[in-house]
Design an enzyme around this catalytic site. Sequence first.
Site, short mmCIF file in Angstrom:
data_model
loop_
_atom_site.label_atom_id
_atom_site.label_comp_id
_atom_site.label_asym_id
_atom_site.label_seq_id
_atom_site.Cartn_x
_atom_site.Cartn_y
_atom_site.Cartn_z
N GLY A 1 44.09 24.32 39.01
CA GLY A 1 44.53 25.27 37.98
C GLY A 1 43.60 25.37 36.79
O GLY A 1 44.02 25.81 35.72
N SER A 2 42.32 25.01 36.98
CA SER A 2 41.42 25.11 35.82
C SER A 2 41.21 26.58 35.43
O SER A 2 41.08 26.90 34.25
CB SER A 2 40.08 24.40 36.07
OG SER A 2 39.34 25.05 37.06
N ASN A 3 41.20 27.47 36.41
CA ASN A 3 41.11 28.90 36.07
C ASN A 3 42.38 29.37 35.37
O ASN A 3 42.31 30.14 34.40
CB ASN A 3 40.88 29.74 37.33
CG ASN A 3 39.42 29.83 37.70
OD1 ASN A 3 38.66 30.57 37.08
ND2 ASN A 3 39.03 29.06 38.71
N LEU B 1 46.56 29.58 47.93
CA LEU B 1 46.06 29.51 49.30
C LEU B 1 46.90 30.22 50.37
O LEU B 1 46.46 30.32 51.51
CB LEU B 1 45.85 28.04 49.70
CG LEU B 1 44.78 27.31 48.90
CD1 LEU B 1 44.63 25.87 49.38
CD2 LEU B 1 43.44 28.03 48.96
N ILE C 1 49.63 36.60 50.99
CA ILE C 1 50.72 37.28 50.26
C ILE C 1 51.52 38.14 51.24
O ILE C 1 50.94 38.97 51.95
CB ILE C 1 50.12 38.15 49.13
CG1 ILE C 1 49.31 37.28 48.16
CG2 ILE C 1 51.21 38.91 48.38
CD1 ILE C 1 50.08 36.19 47.45
N ASN D 1 42.80 38.67 43.22
CA ASN D 1 42.42 37.32 43.64
C ASN D 1 40.97 37.07 43.22
O ASN D 1 40.19 38.00 43.09
CB ASN D 1 42.54 37.20 45.16
CG ASN D 1 42.14 35.83 45.68
OD1 ASN D 1 42.55 34.80 45.13
ND2 ASN D 1 41.34 35.81 46.73
N HIS E 1 37.62 34.96 44.55
CA HIS E 1 37.08 34.23 45.68
C HIS E 1 35.73 33.65 45.27
O HIS E 1 34.91 34.36 44.68
CB HIS E 1 36.92 35.16 46.89
CG HIS E 1 36.54 34.41 48.13
ND1 HIS E 1 37.44 33.67 48.85
CD2 HIS E 1 35.35 34.26 48.73
CE1 HIS E 1 36.81 33.09 49.86
NE2 HIS E 1 35.54 33.43 49.81
N SER F 1 33.77 36.80 43.56
CA SER F 1 34.29 38.15 43.82
C SER F 1 35.73 38.21 43.33
O SER F 1 36.54 37.36 43.69
CB SER F 1 34.27 38.46 45.33
OG SER F 1 32.97 38.33 45.86
N ASP G 1 41.11 38.10 51.70
CA ASP G 1 39.81 38.39 51.08
C ASP G 1 39.21 39.75 51.46
O ASP G 1 38.00 39.93 51.46
CB ASP G 1 38.79 37.29 51.43
CG ASP G 1 39.28 35.92 51.00
OD1 ASP G 1 39.90 35.83 49.94
OD2 ASP G 1 39.03 34.94 51.74
N GLU H 1 33.32 31.80 37.09
CA GLU H 1 34.75 32.13 37.08
C GLU H 1 35.31 32.06 35.67
O GLU H 1 36.02 32.97 35.22
CB GLU H 1 35.51 31.17 38.00
CG GLU H 1 35.14 31.35 39.45
CD GLU H 1 35.90 30.44 40.39
OE1 GLU H 1 36.04 30.83 41.55
OE2 GLU H 1 36.35 29.36 39.98
C1 GRF Z 1 38.31 28.62 42.47
O1 GRF Z 1 37.01 28.30 42.84
C2 GRF Z 1 38.72 29.95 43.01
O2 GRF Z 1 37.66 30.84 43.15
C3 GRF Z 1 39.24 29.60 44.37
O3 GRF Z 1 39.89 28.37 44.21
C4 GRF Z 1 39.31 27.66 43.12
C5 GRF Z 1 40.41 27.28 42.20
O4 GRF Z 1 40.02 26.36 41.24
N1 GRF Z 1 40.03 30.68 44.91
P1 GRF Z 1 41.01 25.95 40.08
O5 GRF Z 1 42.32 25.51 40.72
O6 GRF Z 1 41.21 27.15 39.21
O7 GRF Z 1 40.36 24.82 39.35
#
Ligand code: GRF
Length: 187
Positions: free
Chosen positions: A12-14, A85, A88, A102, A104, A136, A145, A174
């Site tokens: 969940g870092s994003n 993962l 949907i 999403n 990728h 992407s 994807d 990202e």
């Molecule tokens: C990211 O690299 C994203 O592109 C992919 O999964 C990873 C998730 O990383 N779909 P995080 O959980 O946000 O750290």
Amino acid sequence: MKRVVILASGSGSNAENIFSYFKRGSTAEVVAILTNKKTAKVLERCERLGIPAYYFNREAFSGSDNFVEVIKGLKPDLIVLAGFLWKIPIPLINAFSNKIINIHPALLPKYGGKGMYGNKVHQAVKENSDPETGISIHYVNENYDEGAIIFQAKTRVESSDSVDDIAKKVHQLEYEHFPKVIEKLLT
Ligand code: GRF
């Protein structure tokens, strides 16, 4: 204020980065984060940051229209998959047409599809000695994807880069671009 709902299965870092980005501005807010994994690190982040978090299992996700209703109840302007993962389900795609995106960690159409996630993607980039990789951001349709691409950004890959080095470079892209692309879609 636009409403963003995030689905995440892992670290969940994003998700945290997107939350923090919008916390500093006034265009949108992350109103909830949903996960399909009880032990996902994203849940710790939600607790620390005070973000409403929901867990759901496979049955709740695919088995009924309830899930669609739960999401509708959150009134999202955009649903963001950030390291989510599962595929949907069609009813959710139909209920939120062009409102699910999403990210990728590669330059689609390269290295996409079922089973291609996380370090498996970066491993493939390394094995093929690709001189570049990237991210992407795309709309979600019924195939993994394959939805229309909204945005891509590239980074160089050196032959000396390890899989982890590649992962770090991709994560940087990202963090830099995902919130901005979301903001643009919402304004
Ligand atoms: C990211 O690299 C994203 O592109 C992919 O999964 C990873 C998730 O990383 N779909 P995080 O959980 O946000 O750290």
